[in-house]
Design a protein around this motif. Structure first.
Motif, PDB file in Angstrom:
ATOM      1  N   VAL A 186      49.875  10.837  83.629  1.00 42.14           N
ATOM      2  CA  VAL A 186      49.837   9.721  82.686  1.00 42.14           C
ATOM      3  C   VAL A 186      50.393   8.503  83.410  1.00 42.14           C
ATOM      4  O   VAL A 186      51.562   8.479  83.794  1.00 42.14           O
ATOM      5  N   SER A 187      49.549   7.513  83.622  1.00 40.26           N
ATOM      6  CA  SER A 187      49.950   6.331  84.377  1.00 40.26           C
ATOM      7  C   SER A 187      50.809   5.410  83.525  1.00 40.26           C
ATOM      8  O   SER A 187      50.706   5.388  82.293  1.00 40.26           O
ATOM      9  N   GLN A 188      51.652   4.645  84.190  1.00 39.59           N
ATOM     10  CA  GLN A 188      52.467   3.658  83.493  1.00 39.59           C
ATOM     11  C   GLN A 188      51.588   2.576  82.874  1.00 39.59           C
ATOM     12  O   GLN A 188      51.887   2.053  81.804  1.00 39.59           O
ATOM     13  N   GLU A 189      50.501   2.256  83.544  1.00 39.81           N
ATOM     14  CA  GLU A 189      49.547   1.274  83.040  1.00 39.81           C
ATOM     15  C   GLU A 189      48.171   1.933  82.987  1.00 39.81           C
ATOM     16  O   GLU A 189      47.388   1.838  83.928  1.00 39.81           O
ATOM     17  N   PRO A 190      47.848   2.642  81.891  1.00 37.90           N
ATOM     18  CA  PRO A 190      46.579   3.371  81.798  1.00 37.90           C
ATOM     19  C   PRO A 190      45.385   2.442  81.932  1.00 37.90           C
ATOM     20  O   PRO A 190      45.398   1.301  81.463  1.00 37.90           O
ATOM     21  N   THR A 191      44.351   2.947  82.582  1.00 39.93           N
ATOM     22  CA  THR A 191      43.101   2.193  82.730  1.00 39.93           C
ATOM     23  C   THR A 191      42.137   2.581  81.627  1.00 39.93           C
ATOM     24  O   THR A 191      41.891   3.768  81.387  1.00 39.93           O
ATOM     25  N   LEU A 192      41.568   1.599  80.944  1.00 39.48           N
ATOM     26  CA  LEU A 192      40.559   1.844  79.906  1.00 39.48           C
ATOM     27  C   LEU A 192      39.202   1.411  80.438  1.00 39.48           C
ATOM     28  O   LEU A 192      39.030   0.262  80.860  1.00 39.48           O
ATOM     29  N   PHE A 193      38.247   2.331  80.435  1.00 39.53           N
ATOM     30  CA  PHE A 193      36.900   2.006  80.883  1.00 39.53           C
ATOM     31  C   PHE A 193      36.118   1.368  79.738  1.00 39.53           C
ATOM     32  O   PHE A 193      36.431   1.566  78.549  1.00 39.53           O
ATOM     33  N   ASN A 203      36.998   7.771  76.716  1.00 39.99           N
ATOM     34  CA  ASN A 203      38.208   7.499  77.497  1.00 39.99           C
ATOM     35  C   ASN A 203      39.195   8.658  77.416  1.00 39.99           C
ATOM     36  O   ASN A 203      39.784   9.066  78.412  1.00 39.99           O
ATOM     37  N   ILE A 204      39.357   9.223  76.192  1.00 35.18           N
ATOM     38  CA  ILE A 204      40.292  10.340  76.019  1.00 35.18           C
ATOM     39  C   ILE A 204      39.800  11.567  76.774  1.00 35.18           C
ATOM     40  O   ILE A 204      40.590  12.298  77.381  1.00 35.18           O
ATOM     41  N   HIS A 241      41.493  -0.134  66.370  1.00 31.70           N
ATOM     42  CA  HIS A 241      41.059  -0.869  67.566  1.00 31.70           C
ATOM     43  C   HIS A 241      40.227   0.070  68.435  1.00 31.70           C
ATOM     44  O   HIS A 241      40.762   0.766  69.290  1.00 31.70           O
ATOM     45  N   PRO A 242      38.917   0.147  68.225  1.00 31.07           N
ATOM     46  CA  PRO A 242      38.073   1.117  68.927  1.00 31.07           C
ATOM     47  C   PRO A 242      38.041   0.917  70.438  1.00 31.07           C
ATOM     48  O   PRO A 242      37.571   1.783  71.144  1.00 31.07           O
ATOM     49  N   ARG A 243      38.522  -0.183  70.965  1.00 26.08           N
ATOM     50  CA  ARG A 243      38.491  -0.400  72.420  1.00 26.08           C
ATOM     51  C   ARG A 243      39.896  -0.384  73.040  1.00 26.08           C
ATOM     52  O   ARG A 243      40.078  -0.752  74.177  1.00 26.08           O
ATOM     53  N   ASN A 244      40.895   0.003  72.271  1.00 26.38           N
ATOM     54  CA  ASN A 244      42.253  -0.028  72.796  1.00 26.38           C
ATOM     55  C   ASN A 244      43.007   1.252  72.450  1.00 26.38           C
ATOM     56  O   ASN A 244      42.639   2.000  71.548  1.00 26.38           O
TER      57      ASN A 244
END
Length: 537
Positions: A423-430, A437-438, A466-469
């Motif tokens: 689990v990254s400190q700053e997760p990347t969202l595609f 994404n999950i 928030h479907p994109r966050n």
């Protein structure tokens, strides 16, 4: 009874001077030992090319032997010619042997010997150049490979322009030092030794003392210091150019073109000043050495002429002696140059080794099923541990074990898919759906598994709104920690995260400096207390 205290008598001036001299002597010994260590480290760079270097050295000895036979041969040929002309020359076995040969045989044999010397010199240069190119190639690859494995904090401290300048220039200096410069140094050393020996053989009374070698060593040391300062200044100017060109939009936006031009001009002038100091030192040495060399030559001709007149030596012997004295002076100058270049190579090796040995290698043990928080300042080695666990790179020394298995023996994909979750400190969202994404780490996951993962991460409400966050909270981390049978390693920054940990590991400069529970470490003293106070303040 009254207590009586005594104080040691003050040190006399002579005692203080003796201590100062002793300290200076010990400092010189330490510096000499350090220089010997650096030279050995420099020579180890050439170990992979030792066969080529051995062949080149053999050719060097052959070509040097032929070169050093030239003055003696010319002297004997001069006496031989005078003898053939009917002039009186002191007899010797060599002259009788030469007189027994025809001119064709004598000069043909000498031509064959000189051809052998040329052939050996050809292969010396070719083998040395090839070995040098291979050494530079291998050194650049090794340094770059180690740089890529450095912690990110390393790149925060060292600018990319400085690193690239070191790789390019220092590798070339090291390659030149352990090949061509080493070859020239050996050649000049052989010439100086043989030249001095032949001068003693021809006539001991004419042999001058080669005192210029001491000055050569002193100049070599001063040149090393100047060369290091010049290389540092040149690297700074190169780094400035790259840094400002990369941020040219920022420079333009704040109208700082004139300021940056002035900064670059100042750095360039520093390089110029250092180069002038180095040139001035070289000019004084070479000028003085040339003057002393000419005086010695004049003295040899003056005194040698009187010896020829008295019949003590032949004109050919004086000619040989004079040529050997010239060779000796030339060789001593070459040794001086070799020593200066050797110092530059030692400095370059030290800078490259510093790049390769920067990777921190902490030693720690994490119990199975525990929740461990790793803390430390930026650059202490926290990110390196995470990268090693995920096998983003393998340790150059030491090993990383999970249940006694070395990670290097496990398939990296299997490890990331089945053993370790990240689990990254700053997760990347595609740029796709929350569901995708999950499920990015497990594309075959069912809708029920995706929903379960979202609930564990407390992301369900956020996902619908928030479907994109998505978000990551302390609550979701607590859920992960509560899961049975999981070992959790957290690169900790927040106080709440550290308080939940079973064990806190404190790093500093790649070493474990403290280990314990949060409550115990917070009550005590040390690096952990300093980190907590800095965060609270």
């Amino acid at each position: 009874m009254k207590e009586v205290t005594t104080e040691p008598p003050p040190k006399t001036q002579n005692q203080s001077q003796a201590l100062t001299k002793k300290a200076a002597k010990e400092a010189k010994k330490a510096a000499a030992a350090l220089f010997r260590r650096d030279v050995v480290r420099l020579l180890k760079v050439a170990k992979a090319e030792r066969l080529r270097l051995f062949g080149a050295t053999t050719c060097l000895l052959v070509s040097s032997g032929v070169s050093m036979a030239v003055p003696f041969t010319i002297g004997k040929l001069l006496d031989y010619s005078m003898l053939k002309m009917g002039l009186q020359v002191q007899d010797s076995q060599i002259l009788r042997f030469m007189s027994a040969l025809s001119k064709e045989t004598l000069f043909g044999g000498l031509a064959a010997v000189f051809a052998l010397g040329g052939f050996a010199n050809f292969w010396r240069i070719k083998l040395m150049e090839r070995a040098g190119a291979k050494i530079v190639e291998g050194l650049k690859n090794k340094v770059f490979e180690n740089i890529l494995r450095q912690d990110v904090a390393f790149f925060d401290a060292a600018r990319s322009g400085e690193i690239s300048a070191r790789i390019a220039s220092d590798s070339a200096i090291v390659g030149h030092t352990v090949t061509q410069n080493l070859s020239d140094g050996l050649r000049k050393g052989c010439m100086a030794t043989v030249g001095l020996g032949m001068m003693l053989y021809v006539n001991t009374r004419l042999t001058p003392y080669p005192t210029r070698a001491v000055a050569a060593i002193a100049f070599g040391r001063s040149r090393r210091k100047l060369a290091e300062k010049t290389a540092k200044a040149a690297s700074d100017s190169t780094s400035l150019v790259q840094e400002k060109l990369d941020a040219i939009r920022t420079v333009r936006a704040f109208a700082q073109e004139s300021r940056e031009s002035s900064n670059y001009a100042q750095l360039n002038h520093q390089v110029f000043d250092l180069a002038m100091k180095e040139a001035s030192a070289a000019a004084w040495f070479y000028g003085g050495a040339g003057f002393s060399g000419n005086l010695i030559a004049m003295s040899i001709l003056y005194y040698g002429g009187s010896l020829v007149g008295s019949g003590a030596i032949t004109p050919g012997e004086l000619t040989s002696f004079f040529m050997y004295s010239t060779y000796l002076g030339y060789s001593l100058m070459g040794i001086m140059s070799f020593y200066g270049e050797l110092n530059k190579g030692v400095g370059a090796t030290g800078r490259l080794v510093a790049l390769m040995l920067h990777i921190p290698r902490p030693q720690l043990h994490i119990p199975a099923g525990s929740n461990v928080a790793i803390v430390g300042k930026s650059g202490s080695g926290k990110s390196s541990i995470a990268s090693l666990l995920l096998r983003f790179y393998d340790p150059a020394n030491g090993s990383v074990l999970i249940d006694g298995h070395d990670l290097r023996t496990l398939d990296a994909n299997y490890l990331r898919e089945n053993v370790i979750a990240f689990v990254s400190q700053e997760p990347t969202l595609f740029a796709t759906t929350i569901r995708e994404n999950i499920a990015y780490g497990r594309p075959t996951a069912t809708p029920a598994q995706i929903e379960s993962a979202a609930r564990q991460a407390h992301a369900t409400t956020s996902s619908k709104a928030h479907p994109r966050n998505s978000r990551h909270t302390s609550e979701s981390l607590a859920e992960v920690v509560k899961a049975q049978g999981r070992t959790v390693v957290t690169i900790a920054h927040r106080l709440s995260t550290i308080q939940q940990a079973d064990l806190v590991i404190v790093l500093e400069e790649g070493r474990v400096v403290q280990v314990g529970r949060y409550a115990d470490l917070a009550k005590g003293t040390g690096k952990f207390k300093e980190l907590m106070e800095a965060q609270l303040n």
